[in-house]
Enzyme design. Sequence first.
Site, mmCIF file in Angstrom:
data_model
loop_
_atom_site.group_PDB
_atom_site.id
_atom_site.type_symbol
_atom_site.label_atom_id
_atom_site.label_comp_id
_atom_site.label_asym_id
_atom_site.label_seq_id
_atom_site.Cartn_x
_atom_site.Cartn_y
_atom_site.Cartn_z
ATOM 1 N N THR A 74 -21.218 -35.016 37.787
ATOM 2 C CA THR A 74 -20.161 -34.023 37.599
ATOM 3 C C THR A 74 -18.941 -34.666 36.941
ATOM 4 O O THR A 74 -18.390 -34.136 35.962
ATOM 5 C CB THR A 74 -19.776 -33.390 38.957
ATOM 6 N N ASN A 152 -31.998 -28.712 34.779
ATOM 7 C CA ASN A 152 -32.253 -28.987 36.190
ATOM 8 C C ASN A 152 -33.133 -27.944 36.861
ATOM 9 O O ASN A 152 -33.849 -28.238 37.799
ATOM 10 C CB ASN A 152 -30.932 -29.132 36.954
ATOM 11 N N GLN A 180 -30.746 -35.101 34.622
ATOM 12 C CA GLN A 180 -32.108 -34.880 35.125
ATOM 13 C C GLN A 180 -33.151 -35.659 34.337
ATOM 14 O O GLN A 180 -34.297 -35.769 34.773
ATOM 15 C CB GLN A 180 -32.458 -33.379 35.093
ATOM 16 N N SER A 200 -26.654 -39.735 36.503
ATOM 17 C CA SER A 200 -26.261 -39.726 37.909
ATOM 18 C C SER A 200 -27.263 -40.513 38.747
ATOM 19 O O SER A 200 -28.485 -40.324 38.611
ATOM 20 C CB SER A 200 -26.200 -38.283 38.401
ATOM 21 N N HIS A 202 -28.021 -40.480 42.047
ATOM 22 C CA HIS A 202 -28.847 -39.932 43.138
ATOM 23 C C HIS A 202 -30.029 -39.109 42.646
ATOM 24 O O HIS A 202 -30.855 -38.670 43.439
ATOM 25 C CB HIS A 202 -27.994 -39.143 44.146
ATOM 26 N N THR A 238 -10.371 -47.807 42.187
ATOM 27 C CA THR A 238 -11.188 -48.925 42.681
ATOM 28 C C THR A 238 -12.665 -48.605 42.476
ATOM 29 O O THR A 238 -13.118 -47.498 42.799
ATOM 30 C CB THR A 238 -10.908 -49.157 44.182
ATOM 31 N N CYS A 325 -27.069 -16.180 45.997
ATOM 32 C CA CYS A 325 -26.831 -14.958 46.748
ATOM 33 C C CYS A 325 -25.362 -14.549 46.628
ATOM 34 O O CYS A 325 -24.472 -15.275 47.054
ATOM 35 C CB CYS A 325 -27.184 -15.203 48.214
HETATM 36 N N1 PLP Z 1 -25.897 -32.170 35.578
HETATM 37 C C1 PLP Z 1 -27.121 -31.794 35.951
HETATM 38 C C2 PLP Z 1 -28.103 -31.343 34.922
HETATM 39 C C3 PLP Z 1 -27.476 -31.812 37.297
HETATM 40 O O1 PLP Z 1 -28.682 -31.413 37.675
HETATM 41 C C4 PLP Z 1 -26.514 -32.235 38.248
HETATM 42 C C5 PLP Z 1 -26.815 -32.210 39.701
HETATM 43 O O2 PLP Z 1 -27.555 -31.391 40.166
HETATM 44 C C6 PLP Z 1 -25.249 -32.639 37.796
HETATM 45 C C7 PLP Z 1 -24.978 -32.600 36.447
HETATM 46 C C8 PLP Z 1 -24.192 -33.124 38.756
HETATM 47 O O3 PLP Z 1 -24.454 -34.456 39.145
HETATM 48 P P1 PLP Z 1 -23.814 -35.037 40.504
HETATM 49 O O4 PLP Z 1 -24.551 -34.392 41.634
HETATM 50 O O5 PLP Z 1 -24.079 -36.516 40.421
HETATM 51 O O6 PLP Z 1 -22.364 -34.726 40.481
#
Ligand code: PLP
Length: 382
Positions: A74, A152, A180, A200, A202, A238, A325
């Site tokens: 993000t 995603n 993704q 990203s 995670h 930091t 929803c």
């Molecule tokens: N962009 C895409 C295509 C994603 O799927 C996601 C998370 O689902 C993000 C950005 C956001 O990444 P983060 O969760 O590391 O902020």
Amino acid sequence: MSERITYLDNNATTRVADEVVAEMLSCFTEAYGNPSSVHRFGAQVAARVEQARAQVAALIGARESEIIFTSGGTEADNAALRGVAAARPSKRHLVVSAIEHPAVLETADQLEREGLTVTRLGVDGSGLVDLEALAAALRSDTLLVSIMLANNETGVIQPLREIADIVHRAGTLLHTDAVQAVGKLPVSVGELGADLLSLSSHKLHGPKGAGALYVRGGVPFRSIMFGGPQERGRRGGTLNAPGIIGLGAACALAGRQLSEVDAMARLRDEMEQAIVRRISGAHVMGAGAPRLANTSCICFAGVEAEAALVLLSEAGVCASSGAACHSGSLEPSHVIRAMGIDPAIAQGQLRFSLSRYNTRADVDRLIELLPDIIAKVAAVSA
Ligand code: PLP
């Protein structure tokens, strides 16, 4: 309620790999220095942060100096759009696709409120961006084009090289949200032609709260985060050393394991074929387009996705839906709506996303449970 968990929601987040945890642990209790400190204790951590930078750069074919660490995808997306906008104030036009993640779409909305003009490009029924519309949208004052590498929700992969050629012929810059894609397919910033790229941790078996923005050398970019000289003045604050070191380890691991995606694609295809065979009214989204090996987005006609997710969850299966929803009724996701899918089909959108930790047994469990669950929900929804 089932005790057994079958985790099929890896586009939401992934299990942190053991190898990554092992790399990170010492950063909490032993090597906990601030990488910006002058003393030896900080310098040891700084060296590991630089190793992580090299690992991230290597996975995407970038130079180390082109990697800025962020708090995740993000922030990388926000920084890409806002950082280029701040550095090119005479350029007042931004182009995004209609199927971007909210990290891009909502940043574009905000830039629009601040005075930029935004063009949102549509996609076809397979979820592919309309390249003619892209070429027609570009203007002499276009600041940046932001088009994701892989979606995603559907896993659909955009023809980024072609997109980059169109963008560069018009004399502007290309950002791609590859959150993704990185770790799931070979990504080379040079081959893709991306000027900026978000990733990203995670999503590729690294920890949450870490990510990176690639900014090609020479691309105009200003920091959006003030308060320190970190990241050579391109991102104050930091450094999240454990997160960054985890991201580096995850990238190194992903690079070694990329060849496993073929087996994952076969498992995913078998899963989809079995579901479509057993459940009438099941439609695979983006089936006609190149897709990530791990992602399956299936819409079930006449089914409320939310109810199906609850029953799946009770049976121990974790999946998701792009449908949101709103005030009691289910709205198809912006991605599925942009693809022009009939709302009666779109509201039954379920996403199953695999990782290297999934086995055939996980897929078999889904195939065993899903037909009854869909039948039950369809009977109530009718
Ligand atoms: N962009 C895409 C295509 C994603 O799927 C996601 C998370 O689902 C993000 C950005 C956001 O990444 P983060 O969760 O590391 O902020």
